[in-house]
Design a protein around this motif. Structure first.
Motif, PDB file in Angstrom:
ATOM      1  N   ARG A  81      17.271  68.611  90.263  1.00  0.00           N
ATOM      2  CA  ARG A  81      16.384  69.011  89.164  1.00  0.00           C
ATOM      3  C   ARG A  81      15.982  70.481  89.308  1.00  0.00           C
ATOM      4  O   ARG A  81      15.946  71.231  88.321  1.00  0.00           O
ATOM      5  N   GLU A  82      15.698  70.904  90.532  1.00  0.00           N
ATOM      6  CA  GLU A  82      15.296  72.292  90.766  1.00  0.00           C
ATOM      7  C   GLU A  82      16.415  73.261  90.379  1.00  0.00           C
ATOM      8  O   GLU A  82      16.176  74.286  89.722  1.00  0.00           O
ATOM      9  N   ILE A  83      17.638  72.927  90.769  1.00  0.00           N
ATOM     10  CA  ILE A  83      18.766  73.813  90.464  1.00  0.00           C
ATOM     11  C   ILE A  83      19.028  73.851  88.964  1.00  0.00           C
ATOM     12  O   ILE A  83      19.231  74.921  88.375  1.00  0.00           O
ATOM     13  N   TYR A  84      18.999  72.689  88.324  1.00  0.00           N
ATOM     14  CA  TYR A  84      19.279  72.666  86.888  1.00  0.00           C
ATOM     15  C   TYR A  84      18.184  73.381  86.098  1.00  0.00           C
ATOM     16  O   TYR A  84      18.472  74.081  85.119  1.00  0.00           O
ATOM     17  N   THR A  85      16.943  73.242  86.526  1.00  0.00           N
ATOM     18  CA  THR A  85      15.849  73.952  85.863  1.00  0.00           C
ATOM     19  C   THR A  85      16.059  75.457  85.952  1.00  0.00           C
ATOM     20  O   THR A  85      15.823  76.195  84.984  1.00  0.00           O
ATOM     21  N   ALA A  86      16.519  75.918  87.109  1.00  0.00           N
ATOM     22  CA  ALA A  86      16.799  77.350  87.273  1.00  0.00           C
ATOM     23  C   ALA A  86      17.930  77.786  86.351  1.00  0.00           C
ATOM     24  O   ALA A  86      17.872  78.861  85.733  1.00  0.00           O
ATOM     25  N   ILE A  87      18.967  76.956  86.236  1.00  0.00           N
ATOM     26  CA  ILE A  87      20.094  77.294  85.360  1.00  0.00           C
ATOM     27  C   ILE A  87      19.632  77.426  83.910  1.00  0.00           C
ATOM     28  O   ILE A  87      20.058  78.329  83.180  1.00  0.00           O
ATOM     29  N   GLU A  88      18.746  76.539  83.494  1.00  0.00           N
ATOM     30  CA  GLU A  88      18.268  76.565  82.111  1.00  0.00           C
ATOM     31  C   GLU A  88      17.300  77.710  81.843  1.00  0.00           C
ATOM     32  O   GLU A  88      17.210  78.192  80.714  1.00  0.00           O
ATOM     33  N   SER A  89      16.586  78.160  82.856  1.00  0.00           N
ATOM     34  CA  SER A  89      15.503  79.123  82.627  1.00  0.00           C
ATOM     35  C   SER A  89      15.841  80.558  83.026  1.00  0.00           C
ATOM     36  O   SER A  89      15.182  81.491  82.553  1.00  0.00           O
ATOM     37  N   GLN A  90      16.849  80.755  83.876  1.00  0.00           N
ATOM     38  CA  GLN A  90      17.159  82.106  84.340  1.00  0.00           C
ATOM     39  C   GLN A  90      18.423  82.612  83.637  1.00  0.00           C
ATOM     40  O   GLN A  90      19.500  82.022  83.791  1.00  0.00           O
ATOM     41  N   PRO A  91      18.312  83.695  82.868  1.00  0.00           N
ATOM     42  CA  PRO A  91      19.438  84.173  82.050  1.00  0.00           C
ATOM     43  C   PRO A  91      20.731  84.401  82.828  1.00  0.00           C
ATOM     44  O   PRO A  91      21.823  84.105  82.320  1.00  0.00           O
ATOM     45  N   HIS A  92      20.638  84.911  84.058  1.00  0.00           N
ATOM     46  CA  HIS A  92      21.867  85.216  84.797  1.00  0.00           C
ATOM     47  C   HIS A  92      22.591  83.950  85.259  1.00  0.00           C
ATOM     48  O   HIS A  92      23.730  84.023  85.732  1.00  0.00           O
ATOM     49  N   LEU A  93      21.954  82.786  85.096  1.00  0.00           N
ATOM     50  CA  LEU A  93      22.584  81.518  85.483  1.00  0.00           C
ATOM     51  C   LEU A  93      23.054  80.711  84.275  1.00  0.00           C
ATOM     52  O   LEU A  93      23.528  79.585  84.432  1.00  0.00           O
ATOM     53  N   SER A  94      22.954  81.279  83.085  1.00  0.00           N
ATOM     54  CA  SER A  94      23.171  80.503  81.861  1.00  0.00           C
ATOM     55  C   SER A  94      24.581  79.933  81.739  1.00  0.00           C
ATOM     56  O   SER A  94      24.784  78.909  81.081  1.00  0.00           O
ATOM     57  N   SER A  95      25.563  80.578  82.354  1.00  0.00           N
ATOM     58  CA  SER A  95      26.939  80.080  82.254  1.00  0.00           C
ATOM     59  C   SER A  95      27.392  79.379  83.529  1.00  0.00           C
ATOM     60  O   SER A  95      28.587  79.215  83.770  1.00  0.00           O
ATOM     61  N   THR A  96      26.438  78.958  84.339  1.00  0.00           N
ATOM     62  CA  THR A  96      26.753  78.329  85.628  1.00  0.00           C
ATOM     63  C   THR A  96      27.271  76.908  85.450  1.00  0.00           C
ATOM     64  O   THR A  96      26.753  76.142  84.640  1.00  0.00           O
TER      65      THR A  96
END
Length: 254
Positions: A81-96
């Motif tokens: 959940r922590e990793i996915y939340t970061a992917i959704e909220s941090q622009p540089h992770l948007s295509s992860t």
């Protein structure tokens, strides 16, 4: 272990820990966890691998029914959940693309290396906001169904390689004998891109098998390619390509 396997490589924040001390359920996992958020916040990486050995240790020590198993699973849920939340909220992770995978399962004694369903059926999740377009009305299994295992779909281990290569935009590695997962082809809106991906998969299989030019697989592939030249978006060619690849992988002939 990983640092010893990569001499001269000292990534930021690296520190050696003993991941093979089986009685340890928490120390190594906690050490990995404290690095998750700081590493996700960085923008100087193209791939991150977080390895949590605690669940494996719980299994080896007490089996899948160990009283420590559910708390460990809940801990891993929190990390996911922590990793996915970061992917959704941090622009540089948007295509992860976030891949959650186990390298093996376990039997009722907590061991592995055999051929029981529990040992050879580890789960794998592909997680990304970009995959929401594939959402179906199927609910995630919350409990075992009978004595078996419940999955959205089942793939063979070699299929992971061409699937990840396609999703990440890499060429399928040479010597790969797997198939790109057809359930994911709809991520490419342009049908010609789907055909291109499966055709690349077909050529890699052709190279691995070493089929000569008059082999039925080679002849069929050439016929399909001729059709693609006139219609790069042909859904019929795509379907036939996949069926030909499937037959060559699972029922190869000399």
């Amino acid at each position: 272990m990983s640092l010893n396997a990569l001499p001269g490589c000292s990534p930021n924040g690296s520190e050696g820990v003993d991941a093979f001390f089986v009685p340890d359920f928490t120390e190594v996992d906690n050490n990995v966890t404290i690095h998750v958020s700081p590493q996700l916040a960085r923008e100087d990486w193209s791939a991150l691998v977080f390895h949590f050995p605690g669940m494996d240790h719980v299994g080896h020590t007490g089996g899948p029914e160990s009283p420590y198993m559910v708390p460990k699973q809940q801990e891993m849920d929190f990390i996911i959940r922590e990793i996915y939340t970061a992917i959704e909220s941090q622009p540089h992770l948007s295509s992860t693309l976030f891949v959650v995978a186990g390298d093996h399962g376990m039997n009722q004694q907590g061991s592995h290396g055999g051929s029981s369903a529990g040992e050879i059926s580890p789960g794998m999740l592909l997680i990304s906001p970009d995959l929401k377009s594939l959402r179906s009305d199927r609910k995630a299994p919350s409990a075992p169904r009978g004595t078996g295992f419940d999955f959205y779909s089942v793939i063979k281990q070699p299929d992971i390689v061409p699937t990840l290569a396609g999703l990440l935009g890499f060429r399928i590695p040479s010597k790969s004998v797997g198939l790109f997962m057809p359930q994911l082809l709809s991520l490419w809106e342009d049908p010609s891109d789907r055909v291109r991906l499966v055709l690349e998969n077909a050529h890699e299989l052709l190279n691995v098998r070493g089929h000569h030019v008059d082999h039925p697989y080679h002849i069929t592939l050439q016929r399909i390619e001729d059709r693609i030249v006139s219609d790069p978006s042909s859904t019929e060619a795509l379907s036939e390509l996949y069926q030909v690849n499937l037959l060559d992988v699972h029922y190869p002939s000399d």
